[in-house]
Design an enzyme around this catalytic site. Structure first.
Site, PDB file in Angstrom:
ATOM      1  N   GLN A   1       7.195  -4.254   8.410  1.00  0.00           N
ATOM      2  CA  GLN A   1       6.106  -3.211   7.866  1.00  0.00           C
ATOM      3  C   GLN A   1       5.293  -3.338   9.261  1.00  0.00           C
ATOM      4  O   GLN A   1       4.716  -4.768   9.457  1.00  0.00           O
ATOM      5  CB  GLN A   1       5.384  -3.266   6.751  1.00  0.00           C
ATOM      6  CG  GLN A   1       4.136  -2.424   6.567  1.00  0.00           C
ATOM      7  CD  GLN A   1       2.885  -3.413   7.157  1.00  0.00           C
ATOM      8  OE1 GLN A   1       2.623  -4.492   6.701  1.00  0.00           O
ATOM      9  NE2 GLN A   1       2.000  -2.657   7.861  1.00  0.00           N
TER      10      GLN A   1
ATOM     11  N   ARG B   1     -13.692  -2.826  -0.470  1.00  0.00           N
ATOM     12  CA  ARG B   1     -13.318  -3.174  -1.832  1.00  0.00           C
ATOM     13  C   ARG B   1     -14.341  -4.091  -2.131  1.00  0.00           C
ATOM     14  O   ARG B   1     -14.797  -5.426  -1.861  1.00  0.00           O
ATOM     15  CB  ARG B   1     -12.131  -4.222  -1.565  1.00  0.00           C
ATOM     16  CG  ARG B   1     -11.098  -3.605  -0.761  1.00  0.00           C
ATOM     17  CD  ARG B   1      -9.728  -3.713  -1.096  1.00  0.00           C
ATOM     18  NE  ARG B   1      -8.775  -2.746  -0.467  1.00  0.00           N
ATOM     19  CZ  ARG B   1      -8.077  -3.306   0.608  1.00  0.00           C
ATOM     20  NH1 ARG B   1      -7.906  -4.700   0.795  1.00  0.00           N
ATOM     21  NH2 ARG B   1      -7.165  -2.556   1.103  1.00  0.00           N
TER      22      ARG B   1
ATOM     23  N   LYS C   1       5.433   4.536   5.823  1.00  0.00           N
ATOM     24  CA  LYS C   1       4.773   4.056   4.437  1.00  0.00           C
ATOM     25  C   LYS C   1       3.266   4.645   4.285  1.00  0.00           C
ATOM     26  O   LYS C   1       2.497   4.731   5.167  1.00  0.00           O
ATOM     27  CB  LYS C   1       4.736   2.747   4.460  1.00  0.00           C
ATOM     28  CG  LYS C   1       3.982   2.227   3.283  1.00  0.00           C
ATOM     29  CD  LYS C   1       4.040   0.542   3.196  1.00  0.00           C
ATOM     30  CE  LYS C   1       3.750   0.022   1.816  1.00  0.00           C
ATOM     31  NZ  LYS C   1       2.302  -0.247   1.820  1.00  0.00           N
TER      32      LYS C   1
ATOM     33  N   HIS D   1      -0.854   2.845  -1.337  1.00  0.00           N
ATOM     34  CA  HIS D   1      -1.452   1.484  -1.066  1.00  0.00           C
ATOM     35  C   HIS D   1      -1.629   0.687  -2.284  1.00  0.00           C
ATOM     36  O   HIS D   1      -2.734  -0.130  -2.326  1.00  0.00           O
ATOM     37  CB  HIS D   1      -2.431   1.693  -0.223  1.00  0.00           C
ATOM     38  CG  HIS D   1      -2.446   0.436   0.789  1.00  0.00           C
ATOM     39  ND1 HIS D   1      -1.838   0.568   2.246  1.00  0.00           N
ATOM     40  CD2 HIS D   1      -2.589  -0.793   0.924  1.00  0.00           C
ATOM     41  CE1 HIS D   1      -2.046  -0.642   2.922  1.00  0.00           C
ATOM     42  NE2 HIS D   1      -2.746  -1.346   1.882  1.00  0.00           N
TER      43      HIS D   1
END
Ligand SMILES: Cc1cc2nc3c(=O)[nH]c(=O)nc-3n(C[C@H](O)[C@H](O)[C@H](O)COP(=O)(O)O)c2cc1C
Length: 431
Positions: A164, A203, A293, A317
């Site tokens: 990735q 977050r 992705k 995600h």
């Protein structure tokens, strides 16, 4: 730490087990360990519960949490739970889970998603998950921000290694292109270009814990570590988790990069998104399978295929980027309708059982991946926890296929499905 030490068993179980099973159980007895896990951790919900108890709170919150108010995490679950598949009866052939992706056959349509800072789940997580991919014969998308290098992952799991990519745009993408060359030289079979983190998401759980890289303990986090002895012991015995792919771009030749240097570099230079022109350039440079992705819109899926992608990975995600993004499973059918005939369609975000894998395949995916499932497996069960999750998901998928009366994963798509929250945008109407 040795794979067979009692530390692999959820805290408190060791002593009780020894007492119950006497000499038949002990270090070296994988059979006893697996029987214990099957009884104590029969589902990923149990695994998550055990992980929560075993991990320091900041580590659990980092892994399990999403962005904002965790709405995306919950939306993924609610949407998957609501997908109903109507069983058909009268065929009793055994379920064969083997699946071809980009010309290679795997044991099941199940894969391991990439995760940065995976060492917070369990030390050496990247190496351990590479070993899981090898043992279970499943694809492993190791990340740009993994804790072991792409070279080491490919040595451990061979052509099951996928890579990735995030971008390092400075100097005309010199580092990005070097990462691509390294992935090719190492033998990674699929390049997975992540487009869904163009800016850093907020977050709140991590902000509350003051979670920064490199890790700087506070009194509160030190107390949390003290309350998680199995994790702390394993961390002490292992290598310090780093962004192992990055070190060589940071320090002058001949000297290893410090943790501060690597963390600062990633913080300053990394970008989690690419333009379509950059993707076209990556297509020119990468000779093997290319997957984009983080796709949520069928028009973006079509664009990716036009840019030369061989596949798209439908994903939000794991609810970690935008709390307003739709559940990935809700957009999967529209993406599959748009590009399923021309490209491989992969799925992740919220998968917590083999039944979820069957839901994703029934709705158009060729395979479903899990991020947190494998990470929480390591946290709950230690070094071989990833192997346990791989076996659990595969067994559950086999059971689901048996229940629905299909012998091959792709035949799940012939079933009748109720999916009330699906986004039914038609590809022809999309610009
Ligand atoms: C702790 C953590 C770190 C992640 N880091 C990355 C990353 O570096 N690159 C990436 O493409 N996706 C990353 N993801 C997203 C996963 O690859 C995957 O899309 C997501 O976990 C799927 O949802 P699930 O965890 O519900 O299975 C991360 C996810 C988690 C939980």
């Amino acid at each position: 730490m040795n794979a067979e030490t009692p530390d692999d068993t959820p805290r408190g179980l060791t002593v009780r087990l020894r007492r119950r099973q006497g000499a038949a159980w002990g270090p070296g007895s994988g059979v006893g360990r697996e029987a214990t896990w099957k009884r104590r951790l029969p589902s990923l919900a149990d695994i998550e519960h055990a992980a929560r108890r075993r991990l320091p709170r900041f580590a659990y919150d980092f892994l399990a949490g999403g962005t904002g108010d965790d709405l995306g995490v919950r939306r993924n679950r609610a949407a998957l739970d609501a997908v109903e598949i109507v069983p058909r009866y009268g065929e009793l052939s055994a379920a064969d889970t083997t699946t071809s992706l980009f010309g290679r056959r795997y044991a099941a349509p199940i894969g391991i998603s990439p995760a940065g800072l995976d060492g917070l789940a369990w030390p050496d997580a990247t190496r351990l998950l590479a070993d899981t991919a090898h043992a279970a014969d499943l694809p492993y998308i190791t990340g740009t921000l993994a804790s072991a290098s792409i070279e080491e992952v490919a040595r451990r799991c061979g052509d099951r290694a996928w890579f990735q990519l995030y971008g390092i745009p400075a100097d005309g993408h010199k580092v990005t292109f070097d990462l691509v060359s390294r992935a090719e030289a190492a033998g990674a079979t699929t390049l997975v270009v992540a487009v869904d983190a163009p800016v850093r998401s907020k977050r709140p759980r991590d902000l509350r814990h003051g979670l920064v890289v490199p890790f700087r303990p506070t009194l509160t986090t030190a107390l949390q570590v003290a309350g998680a002895p199995a994790w702390a012991l394993a961390a002490l015995r292992s290598r310090v988790p780093v962004f192992a792919n990055m070190g060589r771009y940071v320090a002058p030749p001949g000297r290893p990069a410090t943790l501060d240097e690597v963390a600062g570099f990633v913080q300053r230079e990394l970008r989690g998104g690419f333009t379509w022109d950059e993707i076209a350039e990556l297509r020119q440079r990468w000779p093997r399978a290319l997957v984009i992705k983080g796709i949520l819109h069928p028009a973006d899926a079509e664009r990716a295929v036009r840019a030369g992608a061989d596949g798209v990975l439908v994903s939000n995600h794991g609810g970690r980027q935008s709390d307003a993004a739709p559940a990935a499973i809700d957009v999967l059918p529209a993406v599959a309708r748009a590009v399923g005939g021309d490209a491989t369609v992969l799925f992740d975000s919220g998968v917590r059982s083999g039944l979820d894998v069957s839901r994703a395949i029934a709705l158009g995916a060729d395979a479903a991946f899990s991020g947190r499932g494998f990470l929480l497996g390591l946290a709950a069960a230690g070094r071989r926890g990833g192997d346990y999750v791989a076996a659990l998901l595969t067994d559950e998928l086999r059971t689901a296929m048996g229940q629905f009366g299909v012998d091959r994963p792709e035949r799940l798509r012939t079933l009748d499905i109720r999916h009330a929250t699906a986004w039914n945008v038609e590809p022809g109407l999309i610009i």
